[in-house]
Design an enzyme around this catalytic site. Structure first.
Site, mmCIF file in Angstrom:
data_model
loop_
_atom_site.group_PDB
_atom_site.id
_atom_site.type_symbol
_atom_site.label_atom_id
_atom_site.label_comp_id
_atom_site.label_asym_id
_atom_site.label_seq_id
_atom_site.Cartn_x
_atom_site.Cartn_y
_atom_site.Cartn_z
ATOM 1 C CD GLU A 240 -17.878 21.672 -21.756
ATOM 2 O OE1 GLU A 240 -18.448 20.962 -22.588
ATOM 3 O OE2 GLU A 240 -16.891 22.374 -22.032
ATOM 4 C CE1 TYR B 186 -6.978 -2.727 8.251
ATOM 5 C CE2 TYR B 186 -6.267 -4.999 8.004
ATOM 6 C CZ TYR B 186 -6.279 -3.690 7.562
ATOM 7 O OH TYR B 186 -5.605 -3.342 6.423
ATOM 8 C CB SER C 57 -12.673 24.247 -31.345
ATOM 9 O OG SER C 57 -12.630 23.358 -32.444
ATOM 10 C CG ASN D 70 -5.041 -4.185 12.242
ATOM 11 O OD1 ASN D 70 -4.373 -4.150 11.209
ATOM 12 N ND2 ASN D 70 -5.567 -5.309 12.715
ATOM 13 C CB THR E 111 -39.783 26.551 -12.290
ATOM 14 O OG1 THR E 111 -40.894 26.988 -13.067
ATOM 15 C CG2 THR E 111 -39.597 27.472 -11.091
ATOM 16 C CG HIS E 112 -40.916 22.831 -14.684
ATOM 17 N ND1 HIS E 112 -41.325 21.544 -14.408
ATOM 18 C CD2 HIS E 112 -41.508 23.612 -13.741
ATOM 19 C CE1 HIS E 112 -42.134 21.550 -13.345
ATOM 20 N NE2 HIS E 112 -42.242 22.796 -12.927
ATOM 21 C CE LYS F 244 -17.864 25.642 -29.806
ATOM 22 N NZ LYS F 244 -17.848 24.182 -29.908
ATOM 23 C CE LYS G 206 -4.511 3.614 3.885
ATOM 24 N NZ LYS G 206 -5.526 2.739 4.486
ATOM 25 C CB SER H 154 -0.920 -0.004 1.222
ATOM 26 O OG SER H 154 -0.165 -0.149 2.409
ATOM 27 C CD GLN I 146 -3.346 -2.177 1.624
ATOM 28 O OE1 GLN I 146 -2.716 -2.498 2.615
ATOM 29 N NE2 GLN I 146 -3.096 -2.693 0.436
ATOM 30 C CG ASN J 297 -15.472 24.879 -26.586
ATOM 31 O OD1 ASN J 297 -16.513 25.323 -27.067
ATOM 32 N ND2 ASN J 297 -14.618 24.145 -27.277
HETATM 33 N N1 ARG Z 1 -1.816 -1.073 4.730
HETATM 34 C C1 ARG Z 1 -2.795 -1.436 5.684
HETATM 35 C C2 ARG Z 1 -4.063 -0.588 5.495
HETATM 36 O O1 ARG Z 1 -3.986 0.422 4.859
HETATM 37 C C3 ARG Z 1 -2.277 -1.240 7.045
HETATM 38 C C4 ARG Z 1 -2.827 -2.150 8.060
HETATM 39 C C5 ARG Z 1 -2.308 -3.521 7.842
HETATM 40 N N2 ARG Z 1 -2.809 -4.408 8.804
HETATM 41 C C6 ARG Z 1 -2.739 -5.726 8.653
HETATM 42 N N3 ARG Z 1 -3.259 -6.443 9.576
HETATM 43 N N4 ARG Z 1 -2.191 -6.269 7.615
HETATM 44 O O2 ARG Z 1 -5.114 -0.941 5.947
#
Ligand code: ARG
Length: 457
Positions: free
Chosen positions: A289, A316, A276, A109, A154-155, A282, A324, A22, A321, A284
């Protein structure tokens, strides 16, 4: 080196490693990871797990690592599985044996959940700021608009005239709610997972309340099983940012429409429009958009995380993972988009005459009904009479202002010469003077409310 090699004799398959790692995503939380470790080292020291000397060495090692990150001098090793491994590996390189004690009573964790929350606490104010900047632009535009009139729809059909200032501010308040939602989220982000161990809590007698305070959290999470798997804050963040993006999309859709030749209500500045490759004429509205499109992208991120969470049991699971990347993506999108929108809307030119010309007399049909109400006739009846006036004008291929007084009198004797005042758009707007309405006096109050809100009053 991974943090978990002991029970294995074989090596992780290379392709499985690529899926498992990760680091590409979580290295973004490097500073937070170091800060969390500094606080944890302090807690271990207070609990008597680290000697004074070990604590000093770990703290100075971590501080040096933080500097490396800040200066962009930190080098990752190919075997760094995630940011936690990278920091611990580097700490071992810098200070040797004491580094091995840092992870006592801690799991990745509770560590990762802490890092993620710290990252969010640091990022929320930046997002709130770019929203507030756009709000200021909207207020400034409203103030500049004076009593300029535009058609309200409206509409997407012409409905009633409104002040341009009122329209600008109609996009201020949704953003205010977005900012307040993010503010409200802070208290739920501020619940500290650290000290929950892998799932069951930590055997180290740490003062988790003190740890929470040291890291700027409001409280220590009350249940370790929940603490390591609670990603409500990530889902809420994605909802808040998605809703904000939906608001920006709504505004953008109007700008796209209003800059078309058919409406011609606004002219974009060159700095925020594109041409364009084929059609030389043009100009734009790409910025708007793309903003409209990004709302869809963010909605996908929110839906994706919710679907991931939906399948999970408590505590967990590695699925977490995946939490994020969507959150970082949503934050980056808003931080990129909002300043561009501020610039584009600050430099846009309203074409007041075009807007005024698009207000036809039929948009005052309600005022015609209200005029007769003023003469003591019940609204249900006046609504029908005004409708008849509309039909008569359409038959005669003219506007409501083209009908003669005789025409009006043929519909009802209560019509008098002052009927034409009722058909004046500015008069129409002025009549809507109750709080929140489009009358200039009410809009002045609204501008003041908006300014006070921005000042936090
Ligand atoms: N890279 C993991 C995450 O983002 C970290 C936690 C890992 N925990 C584990 N028991 N392997 O969730």
């Amino acid at each position: 080196m991974t943090l978990w090699g002991g029970r294995f004799s074989g090596k992780l398959d290379e392709t499985a490693w690529a899926l498992n790692t990760s680091l590409p995503v979580d290295q973004r939380m490097a500073i937070q990871d170091v800060d969390g470790s500094l606080a944890w080292a302090g807690a271990l020291h207070t609990a008597g797990i680290l000697s004074d000397d070990e604590h000093v060495r770990i703290s100075s090692g971590l501080s040096a690592i933080k500097q490396e990150f800040l200066k962009g001098e930190f080098t990752f090793a190919p075997a760094d599985e995630d940011i936690h491994t990278a920091v611990e590996r580097r700490l071992t390189e810098l200070i040797g044996a004491p580094a091995q004690k840092l992870h006592t009573g801690r799991s990745r964790n509770d560590q990762v959940a802490t890092d993620f929350r710290l990252w969010m606490l640091a990022t929320l104010p930046a997002i709130q700021d770019v929203i507030a900047s756009l709000q200021s632009v909207l207020v400034a535009q409203a103030e500049k608009s004076d009593d300029a009139l535009m058609p309200g729809y409206t509409h997407l059909q012409r409905a009633q005239p409104v002040l341009l200032a009122h329209w600008w501010l109609s996009h201020f308040w949704p953003l205010q709610r977005d900012r307040e939602r993010l503010e409200d989220l802070i208290k739920r982000v501020s619940s500290l997972p650290l000290g929950s161990g892998a799932l069951a809590g930590t055997p180290v007698p740490v003062d988790r309340e003190a740890l929470a305070e040291a890291l700027g959290f409001l409280q220590a999470a009350p249940n370790s099983l929940d603490a390591v798997s609670d990603r409500d804050f990530a889902a809420e963040f994605l909802f808040c940012t998605t809703l904000c993006a939906v608001h920006l999309s709504k505004l953008s859709e109007q700008i796209v429409l209003y800059t078309s030749a058919e409406f011609g209500f606004f002219e974009l500045s060159d700095a925020y429009s594109t041409g364009s490759s084929l059609m030389p004429q043009k100009k734009n509205p790409d910025v708007f958009e793309l903003t409209r499109a990004k709302a869809g992208t963010l909605l996908g991120l929110l839906t994706g995380l919710m679907a991931t969470l939906k399948g999970l049991p408590s505590t967990y699971d590695k699925d977490l993972q995946e939490d994020k990347a969507p959150v970082f993506n949503a934050a980056d999108t808003l931080l990129l988009m909002l300043p561009v929108l501020s610039g584009a809307l600050q430099t846009i030119t309203p074409r007041i005459k075009r807007m005024r010309a698009a207000i036809d007399s039929f948009m005052m049909a309600t005022d015609l009904a209200d005029y007769l109400v003023g003469k003591g006739i019940p609204f249900r009846e006046t609504h029908a009479l005004a409708g008849k006036a509309v039909r008569l004008a359409l038959e005669k291929e003219m506007g409501l202002d083209g009908l003669s007084l005789e025409d009006y009198k043929s519909l009802h004797p209560a019509f008098e010469a002052d009927v034409y005042q009722a058909l004046d758009p500015l008069e129409s707007v002025k009549r809507r003077a109750a709080l929140g309405g489009t009358a200039p006096a009410a809009v002045q109050i609204q501008i003041q409310q908006a300014k006070n809100t921005l000042k936090g009053e």
